[in-house]
Every structure is written in structure tokens, then in C-alpha cells.
Scaffold this motif. Structure first.
Motif, PDB file in Angstrom:
ATOM      1  N   SER A  24       0.827  -1.209   0.000  1.00 23.63           N
ATOM      2  CA  SER A  24       0.000   0.000   0.000  1.00 23.63           C
ATOM      3  C   SER A  24       0.860   1.258   0.000  1.00 23.63           C
ATOM      4  O   SER A  24       0.593   2.217  -0.731  1.00 23.63           O
ATOM      5  CB  SER A  24      -0.923   0.011   1.225  1.00 23.63           C
ATOM      6  N   PHE A  27       2.377   1.586  -3.476  1.00 22.34           N
ATOM      7  CA  PHE A  27       1.361   1.921  -4.467  1.00 22.34           C
ATOM      8  C   PHE A  27       0.992   3.398  -4.404  1.00 22.34           C
ATOM      9  O   PHE A  27       0.868   4.067  -5.433  1.00 22.34           O
ATOM     10  CB  PHE A  27       0.121   1.063  -4.226  1.00 22.34           C
ATOM     11  N   LEU A  28       0.838   3.913  -3.190  1.00 24.06           N
ATOM     12  CA  LEU A  28       0.458   5.314  -3.022  1.00 24.06           C
ATOM     13  C   LEU A  28       1.619   6.253  -3.340  1.00 24.06           C
ATOM     14  O   LEU A  28       1.436   7.302  -3.980  1.00 24.06           O
ATOM     15  CB  LEU A  28      -0.041   5.549  -1.594  1.00 24.06           C
ATOM     16  N   GLY A  31       2.465   6.025  -7.154  1.00 24.33           N
ATOM     17  CA  GLY A  31       1.377   6.376  -8.059  1.00 24.33           C
ATOM     18  C   GLY A  31       0.854   5.215  -8.886  1.00 24.33           C
ATOM     19  O   GLY A  31       0.610   5.376 -10.091  1.00 24.33           O
ATOM     20  N   GLY A  32       0.682   4.062  -8.254  1.00 23.96           N
ATOM     21  CA  GLY A  32       0.071   2.939  -8.956  1.00 23.96           C
ATOM     22  C   GLY A  32       1.010   1.815  -9.336  1.00 23.96           C
ATOM     23  O   GLY A  32       0.645   0.943 -10.127  1.00 23.96           O
ATOM     24  N   VAL A  33       2.212   1.795  -8.768  1.00 24.82           N
ATOM     25  CA  VAL A  33       3.165   0.704  -8.986  1.00 24.82           C
ATOM     26  C   VAL A  33       3.328  -0.051  -7.673  1.00 24.82           C
ATOM     27  O   VAL A  33       3.347   0.548  -6.602  1.00 24.82           O
ATOM     28  CB  VAL A  33       4.528   1.238  -9.472  1.00 24.82           C
ATOM     29  N   PHE A  34       3.439  -1.368  -7.765  1.00 31.33           N
ATOM     30  CA  PHE A  34       3.474  -2.217  -6.576  1.00 31.33           C
ATOM     31  C   PHE A  34       4.909  -2.545  -6.149  1.00 31.33           C
ATOM     32  O   PHE A  34       5.831  -2.504  -6.961  1.00 31.33           O
ATOM     33  CB  PHE A  34       2.731  -3.529  -6.842  1.00 31.33           C
ATOM     34  N   GLY A  40       0.940  -7.467 -11.201  1.00 35.21           N
ATOM     35  CA  GLY A  40       0.424  -6.127 -11.475  1.00 35.21           C
ATOM     36  C   GLY A  40       1.469  -5.250 -12.137  1.00 35.21           C
ATOM     37  O   GLY A  40       1.170  -4.505 -13.078  1.00 35.21           O
ATOM     38  N   ASN A  41       2.718  -5.330 -11.657  1.00 31.53           N
ATOM     39  CA  ASN A  41       3.781  -4.527 -12.255  1.00 31.53           C
ATOM     40  C   ASN A  41       4.091  -4.955 -13.680  1.00 31.53           C
ATOM     41  O   ASN A  41       4.439  -4.127 -14.531  1.00 31.53           O
ATOM     42  CB  ASN A  41       5.058  -4.642 -11.405  1.00 31.53           C
ATOM     43  N   ARG A  44       1.430  -3.401 -15.719  1.00 29.79           N
ATOM     44  CA  ARG A  44       1.658  -1.957 -15.783  1.00 29.79           C
ATOM     45  C   ARG A  44       2.784  -1.611 -16.758  1.00 29.79           C
ATOM     46  O   ARG A  44       2.663  -0.686 -17.567  1.00 29.79           O
ATOM     47  CB  ARG A  44       2.003  -1.417 -14.390  1.00 29.79           C
ATOM     48  N   LEU A  56       6.925   5.305 -16.608  1.00 30.42           N
ATOM     49  CA  LEU A  56       6.148   4.317 -15.864  1.00 30.42           C
ATOM     50  C   LEU A  56       6.670   2.911 -16.128  1.00 30.42           C
ATOM     51  O   LEU A  56       6.786   2.096 -15.212  1.00 30.42           O
ATOM     52  CB  LEU A  56       4.674   4.409 -16.244  1.00 30.42           C
TER      53      LEU A  56
END
Length: 225
Positions: A24, A27-28, A31-34, A40-41, A44, A56
């Protein structure tokens, strides 16, 4: 999970919580990367490449590489400790190495090197995957829950054919630990920013120390490790 002792299951849930907390924060902050969810990455970075968003793609790719470095580091320490002492010391060696990485991250945060600190966290989370390792394979996944949810669903289906409910409940608890950690990480980050890393570092060190004390007592009593 059933083949592990209650204390080991609690340790697994603790580090699953830690993984969610850290993910978390990352991610915060990013800006949306784990920091621990590499599927998920991968998505992305792939979509960013197609869209021409190279910053990104580079960021998500860097997190994948750093996570992999952490996995390799944890695995090397696990194998080295098993050969140097015995297989039962390996977990303790990995836990101490993870604590050291998190402590370094906290120091970097305190001195204001935030970008380096947040990426170092991915190395630490990667290394946690060797805490519960058996015969070179991850026995309990701590940073990824897709497999855990699949097993939970399968064991739940088994209950219609005479299976025990406890078999899917343990998988649910592990997933829930990560979910609660993610919520706690998000709340803490919104209140403290990246200084929330110091809080989760304290949790990691505390878990490592408690584990060491309990295992030392079991050794003294001649109990199985």
C-alpha cells in the motif's frame, strides 16, 4: 498451512500483513506501482510500453528487478545458513536479513532519501518469500495471494464432499492478513507519509525477535522446530 504449528501460522500471517502494508505504501507513493505484486507490475510495464509511457515502464520494471534481487538474496541466505548450520537455522537467518533490509530502508527515510528507500522496500519484501521455504520451494506464499485464493476456493469446494472447513479457513486468514495490512498501510501513509516505513520496520524486527526467542526455547526443551 495445516502442517505448520500455530506459532508458524501466526508468523506467516504477520508477514502477510507486512506485505500488504508495504504494498500500500509503495502503491500510493509511486502512483500505482506495486512493491510486492509483480503480476500487477508486469501488466503496468507492458501497457506503459504500448502507450509510450517510458517513465512508468521503467519504474514498474525496476520494481520487478529489485523484487527479484530480494528473492535471490533471501534464497541464497536460506541455502547458505542451511549448509553452514542446519535447515532449522535458515529461517532465522532470512528473518534477520529481512530485518536488516527494512532497517536500512527506515534509515534512508529518516535522512530523506525517499526514492531509494521506497525501492529498497521491494528488495526486503522479495526476501521474505524465503521465510517459509521447503526443499527449494515456497511453502507458504506471503506476498502473492492468487494461489492462496485458488486453494481457498478448492478447499471450500471440498467441504461439499466431506472436506474439513478448517482447510479453507486458514487460506482465508492468510489472505485477510494481507488485506488488513494493506488497509493499515494506506491509513498510516495518509497520516505519516513515508515515515510509516519506520512503523512497519518495528513490526518486522519485533516479529524476528519473538520468533528467535520462541525457537530458542523450543531448542532448549528439545521440541521439534
Amino acid at each position: 498451512m495445516l502442517e505448520f504449528r500455530p506459532g508458524e501460522r501466526l508468523l506467516a500471517c504477520t508477514f502477510s500483513f507486512i506485505s500488504g502494508f508495504v504494498d500500500s505504501i509503495g502503491f500510493l507513493y509511486l502512483g500505482g506501482v506495486f512493491l510486492s505484486f509483480m503480476s500487477g507490475n508486469t501488466t503496468r510495464s507492458a501497457t506503459a510500453i504500448v502507450e509510450g509511457n517510458w517513465p512508468l515502464a521503467t519504474l514498474a520494471g525496476s520494481c520487478i528487478v529489485l523484487f527479484l534481487i530480494g528473492v535471490v538474496t533471501g534464497a541464497v541466505i536460506n541455502r547458505w545458513a542451511a549448509r553452514r548450520w542446519d535447515v532449522f537455522r535458515a529461517r532465522e537467518a532470512v528473518l534477520f536479513s529481512v530485518s536488516a533490509i527494512f532497517l536500512i530502508t527506515s534509515i534512508l527515510t529518516v535522512v530523506g532519501v525517499d526514492d531509494v528507500a521506497i525501492l529498497t522496500l521491494s528488495v526486503g519484501i522479495g526476501a521474505t518469500n524465503s521465510i517459509f521455504e521447503r526443499k527449494g520451494e515456497v511453502a507458504i506464499p506471503l506476498t502473492y495471494m492468487t494461489g492462496t485464493l485458488v486453494k481457498m476456493g478448492q478447499r471450500f469446494a471440498d467441504t461439499f464432499f466431506g472436506g474439513r472447513h478448517i482447510q479453507w479457513v486458514y487460506h482465508f486468514i492468510l489472505w485477510a492478513s494481507l488485506s488488513v495490512g494493506a488497509i493499515a498501510g494506506a491509513v498510516t501513509y495518509h497520516k505519516l507519509g513515508l515515515h510509516s516505513v519506520t512503523i512497519i520496520t518495528a513490526v518486522v524486527i519485533l516479529a524476528t525477535v519473538v520468533n528467535q526467542i520462541l525457537r530458542a526455547r523450543r531448542r532448549k526443551r528439545g521440541l521439534p522446530l
